[in-house]
Design a protein around this motif. Structure first.
Motif, PDB file in Angstrom:
ATOM      1  N   ARG A 315       0.827  -1.206   0.000  1.00 50.28           N
ATOM      2  CA  ARG A 315       0.000   0.000   0.000  1.00 50.28           C
ATOM      3  C   ARG A 315       0.864   1.260   0.000  1.00 50.28           C
ATOM      4  NH1 ARG A 315      -3.109  -1.351   5.508  1.00 50.28           N
ATOM      5  NH2 ARG A 315      -2.859  -3.440   4.662  1.00 50.28           N
ATOM      6  N   VAL A 316       2.172   1.088  -0.211  1.00 50.00           N
ATOM      7  CA  VAL A 316       3.115   2.200  -0.187  1.00 50.00           C
ATOM      8  C   VAL A 316       3.814   2.290  -1.536  1.00 50.00           C
ATOM      9  CG1 VAL A 316       5.074   3.248   0.995  1.00 50.00           C
ATOM     10  CG2 VAL A 316       3.455   1.846   2.288  1.00 50.00           C
ATOM     11  N   GLU A 476       3.690  12.081   0.316  1.00 48.44           N
ATOM     12  CA  GLU A 476       3.848  10.859   1.109  1.00 48.44           C
ATOM     13  C   GLU A 476       2.493  10.255   1.452  1.00 48.44           C
ATOM     14  OE1 GLU A 476       6.437   9.211   4.929  1.00 48.44           O
ATOM     15  OE2 GLU A 476       6.648  11.292   4.276  1.00 48.44           O
ATOM     16  N   LEU A 477       1.532  11.099   1.834  1.00 46.83           N
ATOM     17  CA  LEU A 477       0.194  10.597   2.156  1.00 46.83           C
ATOM     18  C   LEU A 477      -0.482  10.009   0.915  1.00 46.83           C
ATOM     19  CD1 LEU A 477      -1.112  13.369   4.588  1.00 46.83           C
ATOM     20  CD2 LEU A 477      -0.601  10.995   5.153  1.00 46.83           C
ATOM     21  N   THR A 478      -0.224  10.606  -0.245  1.00 42.57           N
ATOM     22  CA  THR A 478      -0.780  10.078  -1.493  1.00 42.57           C
ATOM     23  C   THR A 478      -0.139   8.746  -1.834  1.00 42.57           C
ATOM     24  OG1 THR A 478      -1.076  12.354  -2.269  1.00 42.57           O
ATOM     25  CG2 THR A 478      -1.290  10.623  -3.901  1.00 42.57           C
ATOM     26  N   HIS A 479       1.189   8.655  -1.662  1.00 44.35           N
ATOM     27  CA  HIS A 479       1.899   7.420  -1.963  1.00 44.35           C
ATOM     28  C   HIS A 479       1.549   6.308  -0.979  1.00 44.35           C
ATOM     29  CE1 HIS A 479       5.272   9.607  -4.397  1.00 44.35           C
ATOM     30  NE2 HIS A 479       4.130   9.527  -5.035  1.00 44.35           N
ATOM     31  N   ARG A 480       1.035   6.673   0.180  1.00 46.43           N
ATOM     32  CA  ARG A 480       0.574   5.672   1.149  1.00 46.43           C
ATOM     33  C   ARG A 480      -0.918   5.387   1.002  1.00 46.43           C
ATOM     34  NH1 ARG A 480       3.561   4.881   6.064  1.00 46.43           N
ATOM     35  NH2 ARG A 480       5.651   5.758   5.980  1.00 46.43           N
ATOM     36  N   CYS A 481      -1.546   5.990  -0.017  1.00 49.29           N
ATOM     37  CA  CYS A 481      -2.960   5.764  -0.333  1.00 49.29           C
ATOM     38  C   CYS A 481      -3.900   6.246   0.767  1.00 49.29           C
ATOM     39  CB  CYS A 481      -3.228   4.283  -0.621  1.00 49.29           C
ATOM     40  SG  CYS A 481      -2.279   3.638  -2.003  1.00 49.29           S
ATOM     41  N   MET A 482      -3.483   7.220   1.551  1.00 53.18           N
ATOM     42  CA  MET A 482      -4.360   7.792   2.567  1.00 53.18           C
ATOM     43  C   MET A 482      -5.157   8.976   2.004  1.00 53.18           C
ATOM     44  SD  MET A 482      -3.676   5.694   4.914  1.00 53.18           S
ATOM     45  CE  MET A 482      -4.511   6.278   6.376  1.00 53.18           C
ATOM     46  N   LEU A 483      -4.644   9.606   0.959  1.00 49.55           N
ATOM     47  CA  LEU A 483      -5.378  10.634   0.220  1.00 49.55           C
ATOM     48  C   LEU A 483      -5.468  10.209  -1.235  1.00 49.55           C
ATOM     49  CD1 LEU A 483      -3.824  13.990   1.545  1.00 49.55           C
ATOM     50  CD2 LEU A 483      -6.069  13.061   2.092  1.00 49.55           C
ATOM     51  N   LYS A 484      -6.605  10.522  -1.866  1.00 47.79           N
ATOM     52  CA  LYS A 484      -6.783  10.186  -3.279  1.00 47.79           C
ATOM     53  C   LYS A 484      -6.673  11.441  -4.133  1.00 47.79           C
ATOM     54  CE  LYS A 484     -10.868   8.334  -3.187  1.00 47.79           C
ATOM     55  NZ  LYS A 484     -12.074   7.663  -3.694  1.00 47.79           N
TER      56      LYS A 484
END
Length: 918
Positions: A315-316, A476-484
């Motif tokens: 997921r990263v 970083e948050l996008t690459h961790r799929c926490m933001l789309k």
């Protein structure tokens, strides 16, 4: 999250101590020393809080202890802000007369005494909490290794992942396209071993995809050896190697070597290398969380040039790109509407069902909207509904009670919790803050960055600005799929983000647990709220107990600020940092707002405000002032007192008929050029004094300046040439004059410029030689320029240009020929009102990456030659183009869609058009 709150307070204390380190006043020294002591206690506590935060669950004693630590941290944070204000106020008094000092010395002494006393009480509380931890045995994290706190979550997710091995083909929906792609890679003729990576947000189906491919490959016997391993957060490298070896040996019915269970990393790698020698193998590594795992494991996978493959899921994004080449990475997206409906119906009503019963259709759609295409959520909810009566009243009751903490969504909750706990502390606060935005809201990138900076969530690092660091946080948050990603500009920059609804539910639950923020939807609020989001009318809002509010953000444009609501309380919100009333129907700013000494962010965008008072100068901590698209025409001279100001968004854009718009710049005193920290100015009216002084803004990254006259232009560009940090520049001519740039006489623009927007005539229709040196340019927008054909190479040879827009006779030739090898990265070409243009010719190998061509009101254009030379072109957009031209487009390649614009619409700064397809 408790750890993140405490670390934020530690940072605040360090900052204020550094600012007041030279004080010699006895009362201030006492406050200073008490803050130092509190900081040291928090530093010791932070490690324990981190471990507690990562626990799957904790008992009431631990929960109560953690809550009390957070409460004390919030109290200390309040005192630090008060302390900051008082020390600054005292510094200002030092420059006033003796009489003034004598009058106020008694009051100041009492203030510092009370502050020191309050801090002493908090010290005692913290010491008691430290003793309490030992007294009641709150030592649950002693002796535990990293990640073990979440073992229950990890085991639950592992069991759920392993269950995917037993899914039947007809139970798996929506993976066909990605599965075919992977299977093609597995079957290709490439003999070298390579890695395939599937990445995406938690619950999107990565494990299901990988296991389905794995099981199908075992039947096809394309590979001689197989191993499937679940990695997870709590990995141990040696145990992972043992598990891989066990699977491989068991598959061949071989016994493992002696002393296998006690071997170290080196010997295990040697065994694995020996076994895989001269074998064609397929290994699945499911759910890798860190790049470190692949760094250790890859040494074991020998490449014997037999076509072996390794598939990883993660997921990263950083893990995926570290292990696999870009050409072998798949990003898994949530299911499209039709596939989501198919999976839901299959789970709820049984195999082969693809439609809902008519009476349940509306509720079924609600459940699906809640899941937003996330397969795990669809399956969890579907299984619950499958064992219930198909009754509309029962379904409504289940929907009303559905939340991320319910037992029905425990698997979804667990995977989100693992993802959240894996975040570094500085990202946790940033992500939780996003829960303040309403469901489905498209979050503006620049707004979010400025809010994070205003709240103090962003830490400066080296020469990077805090805004640049915040951009890295977003990535970083996008690459961790926490933001789309919700919207990407024509330059390929993400300008809007959105949070999956279930992740937002999870974040809101976390926020309420720690009193981080609250969303008002018309119901009564409880407790002493620190951050408030208003998503419905605020007529009945009561905030009598919320004296420690840090943020108020209004999202409902119909929210009414009458005598009964917010402005009643402004005088009580002494510590408010963020006030965003954008698009609210207010016409005047309450005077009480100018008393908010701690205000960092003030947004009035889209309101009916006509004037900003001179009292604005009192807001000494203000970082962002946003009055864009209001009726404010002048910024008060006192804005020069705001020494911490970083962003000014002012001026107005008015739409005229035919989708034309005019911009109105805002006037300001030349002293605005004394603001040393200013990073952004939009949209400033030029005058002689400002043109001379604007070079003082050494930190400026983005400048949008208008009303520039010809007499000012040379001096302006001389100044701009020295502003090396400038990345975005927009210069507009005065509406009452024709501005001509003699670029040959001007020095080069800053070398790191990325966006350039010029509205003026270029002398002799030429671009200067130094224009070729602007190799970082990604966007060029030119209007009225009068360029001749000789200037085209200066644009065409820019290596990183993504967007080119030429409008209102920016080019005056009859023929526009785009030569081979020009515009190597260009994705968007816009030609608008080029009234002389009658032929557009595209040579082979020009614009190989061009995705869209937009043509508007080029009334003489009769022919476009060479469209077949554009391999990446997907869209040809026609806006107010003559019918004769439209009718000539009958021999275009099939992959190019022609779109004819009907009308434009604007939403939250994003312009889009409705089309009729030919």
């Amino acid at each position: 999250m408790a750890e993140a709150i405490v670390l934020s307070v530690i940072k605040s204390i360090s900052s204020i101590i550094a600012d007041t380190a030279l004080t010699k006043l006895t009362s201030l020294i006492k406050v200073h020393s008490r803050l130092e002591h509190i900081k040291s206690i928090f530093e010791v506590m932070s490690g324990s809080l981190k471990d507690i935060d990562e626990m799957n669950d904790y008992n009431h004693a631990v929960a109560a202890w953690r809550k009390q630590v957070i409460d004390v941290a919030y109290e200390v944070e309040d005192i630090v802000d008060e302390y900051s204000y008082l020390t600054r106020e005292r510094h200002q008094k030092d420059f006033k007369g003796v009489f003034y000092k004598v009058i106020h010395v008694s009051r100041d002494a009492r203030t510092w005494y009370q502050t020191a006393l309050h801090l002493k009480n908090l010290e005692t509380k913290l010491e008691n909490l430290t003793n309490m931890r030992n007294q009641f045995g709150i030592n649950t994290c002693q002796g535990m290794t990293i990640g073990n706190n979440s073992n229950d979550d990890t085991r639950q997710i592992s069991r759920f992942a392993e269950s995917s091995h037993f899914k039947l083909e007809n139970e798996i929906i929506g993976i066909e396209e990605n599965r075919n792609l992977i299977e093609n890679w597995l079957a290709d003729n490439e003999t070298s071993q390579y890695v395939i990576a599937a990445w995406g947000m938690a619950g999107v189906g990565k494990t299901t995809l990988a296991t389905n491919v794995y099981n199908r490959q075992k039947k096809e016997c394309r590979f001689s050896n197989f191993s499937w391993i679940s990695v997870t957060q709590t990995y141990n490298i040696n145990d992972l190697l043992r598990n891989i070896i066990l699977e491989l040996y068991e598959g061949k019915m071989e016994a493992t070597p002696q002393s296998f269970n006690t071997m170290d990393y080196r010997h295990l790698v040697q065994i694995l290398q020996g076994f895989l020698h001269q074998k064609k193998y397929l290994i699945i590594l499911d759910d890798i969380w860190s790049t470190e795992v692949w760094t250790y494991l890859k040494n074991a996978f020998l490449d014997c040039k037999l076509g072996s493959r390794v598939i990883i899921t993660t997921r990263v994004y950083d893990v995926a790109i570290n292990a696999a080449s870009k050409s072998h990475i798949i990003e898994l997206k949530p299911l499209q509407k039709d596939k989501a409906q198919m999976l839901f119906c299959h789970t709820v009503f049984g195999e082969g069902t693809i439609k809902y019963p008519h009476d349940l259709e509306e509720l079924a759609q609600k459940f699906l909207r809640k899941c937003e295409g996330l397969p795990l959520a669809i399956v969890c909810i579907g299984r619950l509904l499958s064992i219930k009566d198909k009754d509309i009243i029962l379904w409504q009751r289940i929907y009303d009670g559905l939340n991320i903490g319910s037992t029905d969504l425990r698997n979804v909750y667990s995977i989100f919790r693992l993802s959240f706990n894996d975040l570094p502390s500085y990202l946790k606060s940033c992500l939780l803050y996003c829960s303040m935005f309403p469901e489905g809201h498209m979050i503006r990138r620049n707004k979010l960055i400025r809010l994070w900076v205003a709240e103090g969530f962003v830490q400066k690092q080296g020469s990077k600005s805090m805004e640049e660091m915040a951009e890295e946080y977003l990535n970083e948050l996008t690459h961790r799929c926490m933001l789309k990603t919700a919207h990407i500009t024509s330059m390929g920059i993400i300008s809007r983000y959105v949070i999956h609804d279930l992740i937002r539910d999870f974040l809101l639950k976390k926020s309420r647990e720690d009193n981080f923020c609250e969303v008002y939807r018309g119901s009564e609020l409880c407790g002493d709220i620190r951050r408030l989001s208003i998503s419905s009318s605020a007529n009945d809002l009561r905030l009598e107990t919320s004296h420690h509010l840090r943020s108020i953000i209004v999202f409902d444009p119909k929210a009414l600020f009458s005598n009964l609501t917010l402005q009643n309380y402004f005088s009580s919100f002494r510590l408010l940092k963020v006030l965003d009333m954008s698009f609210s129907p207010i016409e005047k700013l309450p005077n009480e707002i100018y008393q908010l000494f701690n205000l960092h962010y003030l947004a009035l965008r889209g309101t009916k405000i006509k004037k900003i008072s001179k009292s604005l100068g009192r807001l000494q901590n203000l970082q962002t002032l946003d009055v864009w698209n209001t009726y404010v025409e002048n910024l008060p001279s006192t804005i020069a007192k705001l020494k911490r100001l970083r962003n000014i968004c002012a001026g107005k854009k008015k739409i005229l008929s035919g989708n034309h718009f005019v911009r109105y710049a805002v006037t300001a005193s030349r002293k605005i050029c004394d603001l040393a920290y200013l990073q952004t100015i939009k949209y400033l009216a030029a005058n002689d004094e400002i043109v001379k002084q604007i070079g003082n803004l050494a930190e400026l990254r983005s400048l949008d300046i208008g009303r520039v006259t010809e007499s000012q232009s040379e001096e302006l560009f001389v100044v701009l040439s020295k502003m090396e940090r400038l990345k975005k520049l927009s210069v507009h001519q005065h509406s009452e004059s024709v501005l001509s740039f003699n670029f040959e006489a001007f020095p080069s623009l800053p070398p790191y410029l990325q966006k350039l927007n010029l509205h003026a005539i270029f002398a002799k229709g030429k671009l200067p030689q130094w224009f070729l040196g602007l190799v970082h340019l990604q966007s060029v927008i030119l209007y009225f320029s009068g360029l001749s054909e000789d200037s085209l190479p200066f644009l065409g040879l820019l290596p990183n240009l993504l967007l080119l827009e030429l409008g209102d006779d920016a080019y005056v030739g009859q023929r526009l020929c785009l030569q081979e090898c020009w515009f190597p990265k260009l994705r968007n070409l816009r030609l608008i009102k080029l009234v002389e243009l009658n032929c557009l010719e595209i040579r082979r190998d020009a614009m190989p990456a061009l995705f869209r061509v937009y043509l508007k009101a080029c009334e003489e254009l009769q022919i476009v030659q060479g469209m077949e030379n554009l391999p990446s072109l997907s869209e040809l957009v026609l806006d107010k183009m003559p019918n004769v031209f439209r009718n000539s487009l009958h021999n275009l390649p099939d992959n190019i869609k022609i779109k004819v614009v009907k009308n434009w619409t604007e939403r939250d700064g994003i312009w889009s058009y409705q089309v009729s397809n030919n």
